[in-house]
Write a protein that holds these residues in place. Structure first.
Motif, PDB file in Angstrom:
ATOM      1  N   UNK A   1       0.831  -1.213   0.000  1.00  0.00           N
ATOM      2  CA  UNK A   1       0.000   0.000   0.000  1.00  0.00           C
ATOM      3  C   UNK A   1       0.864   1.262   0.000  1.00  0.00           C
ATOM      4  N   UNK A   2       1.816   1.350   0.912  1.00  0.00           N
ATOM      5  CA  UNK A   2       2.637   2.558   0.999  1.00  0.00           C
ATOM      6  C   UNK A   2       3.550   2.701  -0.224  1.00  0.00           C
ATOM      7  N   UNK A   3       4.048   1.594  -0.761  1.00  0.00           N
ATOM      8  CA  UNK A   3       4.868   1.679  -1.969  1.00  0.00           C
ATOM      9  C   UNK A   3       4.057   2.183  -3.156  1.00  0.00           C
ATOM     10  N   UNK A   4       2.823   1.701  -3.293  1.00  0.00           N
ATOM     11  CA  UNK A   4       1.974   2.178  -4.388  1.00  0.00           C
ATOM     12  C   UNK A   4       1.628   3.642  -4.268  1.00  0.00           C
ATOM     13  N   UNK A   5       1.353   4.116  -3.042  1.00  0.00           N
ATOM     14  CA  UNK A   5       1.020   5.531  -2.848  1.00  0.00           C
ATOM     15  C   UNK A   5       2.231   6.418  -3.131  1.00  0.00           C
ATOM     16  N   UNK A   6       3.405   6.008  -2.682  1.00  0.00           N
ATOM     17  CA  UNK A   6       4.618   6.805  -2.923  1.00  0.00           C
ATOM     18  C   UNK A   6       4.937   6.856  -4.419  1.00  0.00           C
ATOM     19  N   UNK A   7       4.830   5.738  -5.101  1.00  0.00           N
ATOM     20  CA  UNK A   7       5.087   5.733  -6.542  1.00  0.00           C
ATOM     21  C   UNK A   7       4.090   6.590  -7.295  1.00  0.00           C
ATOM     22  N   UNK A   8       2.821   6.522  -6.901  1.00  0.00           N
ATOM     23  CA  UNK A   8       1.810   7.361  -7.550  1.00  0.00           C
ATOM     24  C   UNK A   8       2.084   8.841  -7.312  1.00  0.00           C
ATOM     25  N   UNK A   9       2.514   9.201  -6.095  1.00  0.00           N
ATOM     26  CA  UNK A   9       2.825  10.596  -5.798  1.00  0.00           C
ATOM     27  C   UNK A   9       4.029  11.079  -6.610  1.00  0.00           C
ATOM     28  N   UNK A  10       5.063  10.244  -6.726  1.00  0.00           N
ATOM     29  CA  UNK A  10       6.244  10.636  -7.507  1.00  0.00           C
ATOM     30  C   UNK A  10       5.922  10.758  -8.993  1.00  0.00           C
ATOM     31  N   UNK A  11       5.094   9.866  -9.511  1.00  0.00           N
ATOM     32  CA  UNK A  11       4.698   9.967 -10.914  1.00  0.00           C
ATOM     33  C   UNK A  11       3.886  11.235 -11.174  1.00  0.00           C
ATOM     34  N   UNK A  12       2.958  11.538 -10.269  1.00  0.00           N
ATOM     35  CA  UNK A  12       2.170  12.755 -10.429  1.00  0.00           C
ATOM     36  C   UNK A  12       3.048  14.001 -10.332  1.00  0.00           C
ATOM     37  N   UNK A  13       3.976  13.998  -9.374  1.00  0.00           N
ATOM     38  CA  UNK A  13       4.892  15.137  -9.232  1.00  0.00           C
ATOM     39  C   UNK A  13       5.766  15.308 -10.469  1.00  0.00           C
ATOM     40  N   UNK A  14       6.296  14.209 -10.995  1.00  0.00           N
ATOM     41  CA  UNK A  14       7.113  14.296 -12.198  1.00  0.00           C
ATOM     42  C   UNK A  14       6.333  14.792 -13.405  1.00  0.00           C
ATOM     43  N   UNK A  15       5.076  14.352 -13.536  1.00  0.00           N
ATOM     44  CA  UNK A  15       4.256  14.800 -14.661  1.00  0.00           C
ATOM     45  C   UNK A  15       3.955  16.292 -14.567  1.00  0.00           C
ATOM     46  N   UNK A  16       3.627  16.770 -13.374  1.00  0.00           N
ATOM     47  CA  UNK A  16       3.333  18.201 -13.199  1.00  0.00           C
ATOM     48  C   UNK A  16       4.580  19.049 -13.429  1.00  0.00           C
ATOM     49  N   UNK A  17       5.722  18.622 -12.888  1.00  0.00           N
ATOM     50  CA  UNK A  17       6.955  19.388 -13.058  1.00  0.00           C
ATOM     51  C   UNK A  17       7.404  19.416 -14.517  1.00  0.00           C
ATOM     52  N   UNK A  18       7.318  18.292 -15.201  1.00  0.00           N
ATOM     53  CA  UNK A  18       7.738  18.257 -16.603  1.00  0.00           C
ATOM     54  C   UNK A  18       6.828  19.097 -17.485  1.00  0.00           C
ATOM     55  N   UNK A  19       5.527  19.091 -17.204  1.00  0.00           N
ATOM     56  CA  UNK A  19       4.615  19.925 -17.984  1.00  0.00           C
ATOM     57  C   UNK A  19       4.894  21.404 -17.763  1.00  0.00           C
ATOM     58  N   UNK A  20       5.062  21.799 -16.510  1.00  0.00           N
ATOM     59  CA  UNK A  20       5.351  23.206 -16.211  1.00  0.00           C
ATOM     60  C   UNK A  20       6.684  23.640 -16.800  1.00  0.00           C
TER      61      UNK A  20
END
Length: 301
Positions: A62-81
């Motif tokens: 559970x915690x590994x999936x949440x951390x990976x999802x957060x990092x993917x979302x952060x990377x997508x937002x940063x790369x778009x900006x």
């Protein structure tokens, strides 16, 4: 392909990749939440109240999936900006996020390859303990927990290797419950479907993160070298004019010389560079005898 065109293509690909990475992060977060709060896993977690192997795997997943999802979302937002604004620091942060996700997914894929049945074995062990407790215990609490598991997975009991069941085991599956499938097979089939979904997400995550790292590094080096700017075009890529238009423009700048046909007629030819007028040439010079005739007439007077 020209440098500016390559940058524009990389920019469009980075935006599309960020969108798919954002969707992948949402899918990972949904899968992690379903694995922790879903009815199938929640009922098994409720049965295994002690600190068993299943509890450790359950919380870790559970915690590994949440951390990976957060990092993917952060990377997508940063790369778009960073792609839209042309920010070098944000693009470096996006590359770091994708690199962390890639390392974590590679570790998860390695663990999944070497221990493909660890989660399945932990869930089956939890069910076996609940089943043995319900058979041996005279209280109704153990049987209620076992019935909750069987109703959730839509199964009943487990088959005996010899095909013979005791009286208490036979009482667990009566009436319509006796027509259900074996719980061991039902749990295995459910976990295999869930495991295939997780493996697919891990594979897609590895592919998208590698491609996103390549694009982000290319755009970062382009911004760092000064050949890419959002507000204005790069200095090394000036706008190209059409050949016909450039030829006409160069021809209009060159001065026009008077032709031989214009000279006898006494036409005026404007100069395009200096703006002066060319005087007409006298094509008929005066005769030599005209001066002497004029002098004689004056002397007579």
């Amino acid at each position: 392909m020209e440098p500016c065109r390559r940058v524009r293509v990389a920019k469009c690909q980075m935006l599309a990749t960020s969108f798919f990475v954002l969707l992948l992060g949402s899918a990972m977060a949904a899968t992690a939440a379903l694995s922790y709060f879903g009815p199938h896993f929640a009922v098994i977690s409720h049965v295994s109240t002690d600190r068993s192997t299943y509890e450790a795997v359950h919380h870790w997943a559970f915690f590994a999936g949440i951390v990976l999802a957060a990092l993917l979302t952060l990377g997508a937002v940063l790369s778009t900006t960073a792609t839209v604004r042309g920010a070098r620091g944000l693009m470096a942060a996006a590359f770091l996020s994708f690199a962390l996700v890639f390392c974590a997914l590679a570790q998860a894929a390695f663990w999944r390859f070497h221990n493909p049945t660890q989660v399945e074995d932990a869930v089956l062990d939890a069910y076996d303990r609940a089943y043995d407790q319900a058979v041996r215990s005279a209280s109704g609490t153990g049987r209620q927990e076992l019935v909750a598991i069987q109703d959730t997975f839509w199964c009943c009991g487990k088959s005996s290797p010899l095909g013979l069941l005791g009286g208490s085991e036979a009482d667990l599956c009566q009436g319509e419950e006796a027509t259900r499938q074996d719980c061991l097979r039902g749990i295995q089939s459910f976990l295999r479907v869930h495991g295939n979904i997780v493996s697919t997400l891990i594979g897609l995550g590895l592919a998208f993160t590698v491609y996103a790292m390549l694009l982000s590094s290319f755009i970062w080096f382009t911004i760092h070298s000064g050949r890419y700017s959002v507000s204005q075009r790069a200095h090394s890529c000036p706008p190209q004019e059409h050949r016909v238009y450039r030829h006409i423009q160069e021809g209009s700048r060159s001065p026009r010389r008077p032709s031989k046909a214009d000279a006898p007629k006494g036409r005026l030819s404007p100069s395009r560079r200096s703006g002066q007028l060319l005087l007409p040439r006298d094509t008929h010079p005066p005769a030599h005898g005209s001066g002497d005739a004029t002098h004689k007439e004056k002397s007579r007077v």
